[in-house]
Design a protein around this motif. Sequence first.
Motif, mmCIF file in Angstrom:
data_model
loop_
_atom_site.group_PDB
_atom_site.id
_atom_site.type_symbol
_atom_site.label_atom_id
_atom_site.label_comp_id
_atom_site.label_asym_id
_atom_site.label_seq_id
_atom_site.Cartn_x
_atom_site.Cartn_y
_atom_site.Cartn_z
ATOM 1 N N PHE A 15 80.767 42.357 128.365
ATOM 2 C CA PHE A 15 80.856 41.551 129.570
ATOM 3 C C PHE A 15 80.387 42.312 130.806
ATOM 4 N N SER A 17 77.808 43.312 133.816
ATOM 5 C CA SER A 17 77.073 42.435 134.723
ATOM 6 C C SER A 17 75.624 42.309 134.290
ATOM 7 N N ASP A 37 79.399 48.064 135.424
ATOM 8 C CA ASP A 37 79.783 47.095 136.426
ATOM 9 C C ASP A 37 80.678 47.694 137.508
ATOM 10 N N ARG A 63 72.937 36.249 125.959
ATOM 11 C CA ARG A 63 73.565 35.581 127.096
ATOM 12 C C ARG A 63 72.663 35.589 128.324
ATOM 13 N N ASP A 594 72.919 29.452 141.393
ATOM 14 C CA ASP A 594 74.283 29.897 141.115
ATOM 15 C C ASP A 594 74.812 29.278 139.828
ATOM 16 N N TRP A 595 74.363 28.070 139.542
ATOM 17 C CA TRP A 595 74.872 27.364 138.369
ATOM 18 C C TRP A 595 74.079 27.633 137.091
ATOM 19 N N ASN A 643 75.536 27.066 133.623
ATOM 20 C CA ASN A 643 76.752 27.855 133.464
ATOM 21 C C ASN A 643 77.964 26.957 133.677
ATOM 22 N N ALA A 645 80.980 27.763 132.941
ATOM 23 C CA ALA A 645 81.942 28.711 133.503
ATOM 24 C C ALA A 645 81.335 30.099 133.347
ATOM 25 N N ASP A 646 82.075 31.119 133.769
ATOM 26 C CA ASP A 646 81.539 32.474 133.658
ATOM 27 C C ASP A 646 81.226 32.842 132.212
ATOM 28 N N ASP A 647 81.961 32.261 131.284
ATOM 29 C CA ASP A 647 81.794 32.630 129.882
ATOM 30 C C ASP A 647 81.259 31.484 129.012
ATOM 31 N N LYS A 649 78.042 28.424 128.515
ATOM 32 C CA LYS A 649 76.706 27.952 128.898
ATOM 33 C C LYS A 649 76.356 26.689 128.125
ATOM 34 N N ARG A 703 86.325 35.599 125.809
ATOM 35 C CA ARG A 703 86.951 36.788 126.364
ATOM 36 C C ARG A 703 88.213 37.119 125.567
#
Length: 924
Positions: A15, A17, A37, A63, A594-595, A643, A645-647, A649, A703
């Motif tokens: 995970f 960056s 990160d 990813r 951003d998305w 995206n 969410a952060d995790d 797609k 995660r």
Amino acid sequence: MTILSQSKALRLCLFASVAALPTLAMAQTAEPAAEADANADEIVVTGSRPIAESEAAALAIQRASDSLVSVAAADSVGRLPDQNIAQAASRLPGIGIERDQGQARYISLRGAPNYWTTLSFDGVNVVSPEGRDARYDSIPSAIASQIIVSKAVTPDMPGETISGNVNIVTRSAFDYNGFRLAAKLGGGYGELGGKNEYEGSLVVSNVFDTQMGEIGLVLSGSYYKRDMITDNFEIDWELPTRGDNSRVDQRPGFEDRFWGRETENKFYRLTRKNYSVSGRLDFRPDADNKVSLRSIYTIFSDDEARDNYIFDLDDRQNDLVTSNAACPAVTPAAATSTYADFCANTPFRGTVYGIDINQRSTLRAFRQSVFTNTIEGEHKFGDSWKFKWVANYTKSKDDRSVVGEVRWDSPATRTSRPTVGYDFTNPSLARVQLFNTLSTAGVFSAGTPVTAIDSFLKPLTTFRSLDAIDTTNAYTAKAEISRGLDLLGGEATIRFGMQYDERTKQAVENERVLNTAAVAALGLPTTYDAFSLSTPFKGEIPLGYTFRYFDTQKMRDYRKAASGAIGRTPVLGNQYKVTEEVYAAYLMATVKYDWGSIVGGARVEHIKNRGEALGTIGATANVPIVAEASQTLVYPSLHINYNVADDKKLRLSFNTGSARADYDQLRPNLVINDANLSISGGNPTVKPERAYGVDAYFEWYIRPQGYFSVGVFYKRVEDVLYNSRRTFGSDALNIGGVDRSQYTFSGIINGGKGYIYGAEAALQLQLDPWTDEIGLPEWMGGFGISTNATLNRSRVTKPEVFGAAPILSSPARKIRLPGTSNFVFNVGPYYEKYGLSVRLSYQKRSNWLDTVADNLLDAGDVFWAADDELDFSARYAITKQLEIYFDASNLLNGAGRRFSGSTERTIEHERFGRRYTGGVRVTF
């Protein structure tokens, strides 16, 4: 400064960056490495968790990708777990493997035909020695740091891709910190025949900091040798007909009866080897410029001694008197061989009297090589402009030479030939029993049983040697300029590129053929006893007879004597030269928000083909034939990555591609038979298959460690390629006042439209992050699993076939796409902790269509039966530098089997045995 636990280190690796992703992709090391990160003062301990390390690196690349990919990455010390690329890639979602002699050879992506998948090295497409059907068993995994499988094509990739591209990313010295040496040495054993195998590899790399900039150098080499034995039987099913195309068997119920016209055993003694040497020089004068020079040379060799006993059951089929009456209550006396006589036999069990044995003793020296050389540069100008360029030369050779083949055939006298009792009722074993043949007053019967097949008289009829080499020279030049800018409310990169490819394949075949008298005149033996050995049978298949292996040295003596006595004769039907030129340009944009991101653009390709050969027209040989064709194709594509969410797609892709006919199928060689009103050969004007597809995938990067994905795909296909027979339909060969436009043409043609659609799911998970949470002991955290499954369905239209008789014709019909499996499943449970890494790998692939029947004579479409494979691997890290390993392959010892029309009609069955290897790996 803090020392992290292995599990936490791996979570941080996974995970990291986006800024740290290039390091994850290209710089996996076994040394403590700074986390990129937020924890610059923490040291990540790696090197003893190879499965988790490789999965973490692969998922990081996947990813960050702006298109749909699957990745196999080397572990922290740069190792992929398998001997060749096909095996290493087989664990990825949607990948199925086609094997030869039990060894992974071709890759099928999401169950589709293997020729829909292209091969590249570091992004440069490479022509396999065989042509467009890329072979992966000739590429050792020792040269690779990553295998990136692109399932959705982008405009910067060649358009000759439908299912996807397998890109082999070679090792770079900048993958590691300073000097690196990695070596592997092992040996093994094959159960079938008690044969040995050996393997070894060496990789040395270093980075030099000079006044001109950084220089990275990698040199590597690998060697693999495997001796093996194969158990085999084959049956050639047919609908027996006479010269006027009438059926031989017309007894009631004949409509669904096909007979085995011959059955045979092929006894292989094989030695296979893989060699590779490679080098890569990377130069970075500064942060804005880098140049790479790469060279790879791989060789695959297959030395094959094959003893082939063919029982020609239909040798005397025309002796049978045709009748459509029901069989009498009492079986009549055998006045014929009784082949296809339903009153005496069935297609699956019976006795045939006085048949011919066609025996073939064959020694092959098969070689395939790829020599690919690339120079590539990347330069940055200012804050927003980049220029990339690449030039490549690749030479591929396919040496199909036959050292020698001797044919031995039974004499014409029926009582000097065997009577054969056959039993095909078991699809996994064709049994034959041999007898002397008796004849009394025109009635045949079986005499005493015979065990030693070579006691039957089989004089030498011919000796033949063949020199056959196909050479492909390929040149690629590509340039791309890109600029970063703000566009449509996001950060965009606009890329414009141009590419030129030229590929020329030339096939040259020459042979020497000697008859019995010519062999005897050279003072060589013409009896099989003098040509053979008394070595016992090395296989395990139950045989109804014993035989003698031929002496390979005797075969070499035959070739040497023949070479000194007569010259070579060209095999004109297989000599040709085909040149393909592709002029391409593409324009694409990647816009990041951003998305997520959007990637869109189009590629235009202008393709020119020229074929040259000598043909035979009527009675005239060596007629020069030249054929040219050209076309322009456009390949648009669009990829949307959202995206959730952060995790998580979502990926949506619209893409196009094509699959061009192979070079031998584009050759202009033609053999024209005016007596039979037929033309056979290549088809230079055949069009590519075109595909238009959509993919939709959901990805969840769990995660703190794990991965889940599910997706669907659909492709519409046009102009599907078939090997078929049709009316020629052209006046191009109307030479000498003969109209040949209505002759029957046999070769590759375009069929109708079709589709393939399906779904795919994948899961990777390890218990380690959750052991405390669910109350499990720490040692159980080593358990994990990697599994994936692909389901698909396909239908295409096979065109109508018009023949000279109804039995030679067939209507248009819907069939599966050749080469497609409806189901591919992989599961790999593993345990990895305390320096121990253990994995089971299982793959199941449902049956797939091999060849398509043109008419009733073909006894139905031919399928490869469902295949499942189970492999085991174990590693133990004694120290950070020393590891021992053990691998067990083909543990289920399943057979490779093909069948015709119905699963009960086996046409080929081969078994290869289990294999075990072990050894050591060292890293410094």
